[in-house]
Design an enzyme around this catalytic site. Structure first.
Site, short mmCIF file in Angstrom:
data_model
loop_
_atom_site.label_atom_id
_atom_site.label_comp_id
_atom_site.label_asym_id
_atom_site.label_seq_id
_atom_site.Cartn_x
_atom_site.Cartn_y
_atom_site.Cartn_z
CG ASP A 1 -7.07 -4.77 6.41
OD1 ASP A 1 -6.58 -4.87 7.55
OD2 ASP A 1 -7.55 -3.71 5.97
CG PHE B 1 -2.13 5.83 13.36
CD1 PHE B 1 -1.41 5.63 14.53
CD2 PHE B 1 -1.97 7.03 12.67
CE1 PHE B 1 -0.54 6.60 15.00
CE2 PHE B 1 -1.11 8.01 13.13
CZ PHE B 1 -0.39 7.80 14.30
CE LYS C 1 7.83 -12.84 -14.49
NZ LYS C 1 8.40 -12.55 -15.78
CE LYS D 1 -11.18 1.14 11.18
NZ LYS D 1 -10.55 1.81 10.07
CE LYS E 1 -8.83 -2.76 14.45
NZ LYS E 1 -7.79 -2.80 13.43
CG ASN F 1 -0.22 -0.10 2.50
OD1 ASN F 1 0.58 0.77 2.83
ND2 ASN F 1 -0.44 -1.17 3.25
#
Ligand code: CTP
Length: 402
Positions: free
Chosen positions: A279, A323, A289, A337, A341, A209
């Site tokens: 995630d 975060f 490959k 969240k 959590k 990401n």
């Protein structure tokens, strides 16, 4: 807060050298042990003897003038110093540090020291506004140098504007206040995760990401500057730590990050998960490959473990901070969240806001603690934001201890 501290005062060559005499005197009066190091040009403005008398220590100018044959003076002084103040700091010395140049005793010592460094610039108003000087100052700020901005007023060059060395009393005050802040996390162990994770598809491809790791690195460095013992678990980034006072553990995948975070979790007092953990990961990792074929390619993905949630389930004394990057219903999603959590606080980035989130040097966010008290963290550099977040964590830990 400067009492009994070893302060190296670096004096570079500008007309404001005379003010550095008063600064030496104020620092010794405040109980600091002061040693002065001058550039050759500084010594043209004021005699080293003045600084010697005021600091009651020999003054350093020449790298090769070794006063004690058993020691290498510039390394010895670099190690001795708890704090370095460069006042006045000319455009030249600022440029030299930014460029890594070490061609005299002061610039060499500045590269060798691990102390906190305060820079009090003094120069002509146009020099201060020159892009080269601005860029050099920004570079130093990124490396954790603290600036004591010059005041505006009449300058010796005849101009009126910004560039006048801050008054010695004010320099002492800023350093004292900053030092007081610098010890708020002394004795605490802080664990930070940063950057993206990388989930392999085959030997040449992976999912990742846009996280660069800047926010996590800024948090780790700021925590160390606040006196904490810091471990940074970092996914793949191009970043380097500016000092070696942080233990860095490099990982690649979410699973490796899970292992590393769990390894250091028990001994930690504060745990901050700034990493952008994948995630999902490919269910199957191909050993060879993958060759292209006609038609589409479907990759089946499976969930990774939620590291933060798993830490929330086992935490005992740890202050756990997550975060969240959101685009809509920012506070509500953040709050969910936080509660799901079992966090003590969450930093919520509204990534639809200009200046927030991935990649950039700036950030804007909301800090929400478990009492649902929210604090807006206005647009600032990631370094400044890291300091604000840690100050809020310190506040909330103190409240919890009551
Ligand atoms: N996190 C984690 N392990 C994961 C995923 C996320 O520890 N496998 C942590 C991140 O480090 C961050 C927080 O959880 O502190 C982000 O929460 P998350 O719910 O994963 O945010 P999003 O991925 O944005 O989730 P959603 O898609 O539900 O908005």
């Amino acid at each position: 807060m400067v009492e009994n501290k070893n302060i190296l005062l670096g004096v570079s060559g500008g007309i404001a050298v005379y003010k550095a005499c008063a600064l030496t005197s104020k620092l010794t009066q405040a109980g600091a042990n002061v040693k002065v190091m001058m550039t050759e040009n500084a010594a043209k403005f004021v005699s080293p003897l003045t600084f010697q008398a005021l600091s009651r220590n020999p003054v350093y100018i020449d790298t090769f003038d070794e006063k004690d044959t058993k020691k290498i003076a510039h390394i010895d002084v670099a190690d001795w110093a708890d704090i370095v103040i460069i006042a006045p700091a000319t455009a030249n010395i600022i440029g030299k540090i930014a460029g890594g140049i070490a061609d005299d005793m002061l610039s060499t010592t500045l590269l060798a020291t691990q102390a906190s460094i305060y820079v009090a610039p003094a120069m002509n108003v146009h020099m201060y506004a020159h892009p080269a000087v601005i860029q050099n100052m920004q570079q130093l700020e990124k490396w954790g140098y603290h600036f004591i901005e010059p005041g505006a007023g009449y300058l010796a060059c005849g101009y009126v504007g910004k560039g006048r060395l801050e008054e010695p009393e004010q320099i002492v005050k800023v350093v004292q206040q900053h030092q007081a802040k610098s010890s708020i996390l002394t004795g605490k162990k802080v664990l930070v995760s940063a950057g993206p994770t990388r989930e392999q598809i085959d030997p040449v491809r992976f999912f990742t990401n846009r996280s660069t790791g800047k926010m996590g690195f800024a948090l780790a460095e700021a925590a160390a500057n606040f006196g904490a013992e810091v471990t940074l678990v970092s996914g793949p980034t191009n970043l380097e730590l500016s000092k070696n006072n942080v233990r860095r553990i490099d990982v690649t995948t979410a699973e490796e990050m899970y292992e590393a975070m769990n390894h250091y979790f028990l001994e930690s007092d504060i745990v901050i998960k700034a990493a952008a953990v994948a995630d999902y990961r490919p269910k199957q990792v191909f050993q060879e490959k993958m060759k292209k074929q006609e038609g589409t390619w479907q990759i089946e993905m499976e969930r990774t473990r939620d590291i933060l949630q798993s830490l929330g389930e086992v935490k005992t004394h740890q202050f756990l901070v997550g975060f969240a990057a959101e685009t809509t219903n920012v506070l509500d999603y953040g709050k969910n969240k936080l509660q799901k959590k079992q966090l003590d606080a969450i930093v919520i980035n509204d990534v639809s806001t200009e200046g927030a989130g991935f990649g950039g040097d700036m950030n804007v966010a909301t800090y929400l603690n478990k009492d649902l008290q929210s604090t807006e963290l206005a647009l600032s550099t990631k370094q400044e934001m890291a300091e604000k977040i840690l100050t809020l964590i310190h506040r909330d830990m103190k409240d919890e201890a009551k």
